[in-house]
Design a protein around this motif. Sequence first.
Motif, PDB file in Angstrom:
ATOM      1  N   HIS A 116       0.856  -1.187   0.000  1.00  0.00           N
ATOM      2  CA  HIS A 116       0.000   0.000   0.000  1.00  0.00           C
ATOM      3  C   HIS A 116       0.895   1.241   0.000  1.00  0.00           C
ATOM      4  O   HIS A 116       1.767   1.369   0.862  1.00  0.00           O
ATOM      5  N   TYR A 117       0.647   2.103  -0.953  1.00  0.00           N
ATOM      6  CA  TYR A 117       1.416   3.352  -1.023  1.00  0.00           C
ATOM      7  C   TYR A 117       0.767   4.335  -0.067  1.00  0.00           C
ATOM      8  O   TYR A 117      -0.221   4.983  -0.385  1.00  0.00           O
ATOM      9  N   VAL A 118       1.337   4.410   1.119  1.00  0.00           N
ATOM     10  CA  VAL A 118       0.771   5.209   2.198  1.00  0.00           C
ATOM     11  C   VAL A 118       0.974   6.703   1.923  1.00  0.00           C
ATOM     12  O   VAL A 118       0.067   7.508   2.134  1.00  0.00           O
ATOM     13  N   LYS A 119       2.134   7.045   1.456  1.00  0.00           N
ATOM     14  CA  LYS A 119       2.456   8.450   1.159  1.00  0.00           C
ATOM     15  C   LYS A 119       3.251   8.514  -0.138  1.00  0.00           C
ATOM     16  O   LYS A 119       4.192   7.747  -0.330  1.00  0.00           O
ATOM     17  N   VAL A 120       2.862   9.428  -0.991  1.00  0.00           N
ATOM     18  CA  VAL A 120       3.615   9.732  -2.204  1.00  0.00           C
ATOM     19  C   VAL A 120       3.628  11.249  -2.304  1.00  0.00           C
ATOM     20  O   VAL A 120       2.572  11.880  -2.348  1.00  0.00           O
ATOM     21  N   LYS A 121       4.816  11.821  -2.314  1.00  0.00           N
ATOM     22  CA  LYS A 121       4.902  13.283  -2.383  1.00  0.00           C
ATOM     23  C   LYS A 121       5.917  13.676  -3.445  1.00  0.00           C
ATOM     24  O   LYS A 121       7.083  13.283  -3.388  1.00  0.00           O
ATOM     25  N   HIS A 122       5.438  14.460  -4.403  1.00  0.00           N
ATOM     26  CA  HIS A 122       6.336  14.981  -5.438  1.00  0.00           C
ATOM     27  C   HIS A 122       6.519  16.467  -5.177  1.00  0.00           C
ATOM     28  O   HIS A 122       5.554  17.206  -5.010  1.00  0.00           O
ATOM     29  N   GLU A 123       7.775  16.888  -5.129  1.00  0.00           N
ATOM     30  CA  GLU A 123       8.073  18.296  -4.922  1.00  0.00           C
ATOM     31  C   GLU A 123       8.597  18.875  -6.231  1.00  0.00           C
ATOM     32  O   GLU A 123       9.714  18.559  -6.664  1.00  0.00           O
ATOM     33  N   ASP A 124       7.765  19.715  -6.858  1.00  0.00           N
ATOM     34  CA  ASP A 124       8.115  20.292  -8.162  1.00  0.00           C
ATOM     35  C   ASP A 124       9.365  21.156  -8.105  1.00  0.00           C
ATOM     36  O   ASP A 124      10.206  21.091  -8.999  1.00  0.00           O
TER      37      ASP A 124
END
Length: 170
Positions: free
Chosen positions: A114-122
């Motif tokens: 399970h992907y609990v957190k995915v954060k992309h910072e531009d």
Amino acid sequence: MVELGLALLKTLASFLFDQYLYSTTEYDIDNAPSWYYQESADEMCAFTYEYGKLESIEKAKTAAQKQMQTKISQLIDRSIYQHYKNSTTPKEDKMLEYFSKDVKLPIFVDSNLHYVKVKHEDNADITFVKACIPKQTILTYQTERLKNIQKELSIHRSDEALKELDREFE
């Protein structure tokens, strides 16, 4: 054979608990989100990051899958090494070999991660991922695997015994 299986499962459960003790360490990684490298007691997690634009999201998720497969494989190898580095019989050797090589592990991880957190910072062109599997799910899966391995080895032993009887009667 049953005793060996139970001991392997106890060792595996112990290592899963030990991992929680490891996970209570707090990490402060510059520019990473506060949840990065933070695990709960009932989950085993993979933490990955990838540089790049939006395509880095899928790369980081794929890296998390591979990392989880590696973590589970290492967990199995550690539990085998811890108690059975000097196995005494060919039956034990065979069972340990089957237990250490799980060809279905990628499917298990893909199905349960399970992907609990995915954060992309531009602004930094980086993606952080936290992906987890409940420890009880891992233990249940390994218990079922062990039961199947024991059954396979029992069938193999009985086939070998029948062949030997046939040879004696010839």
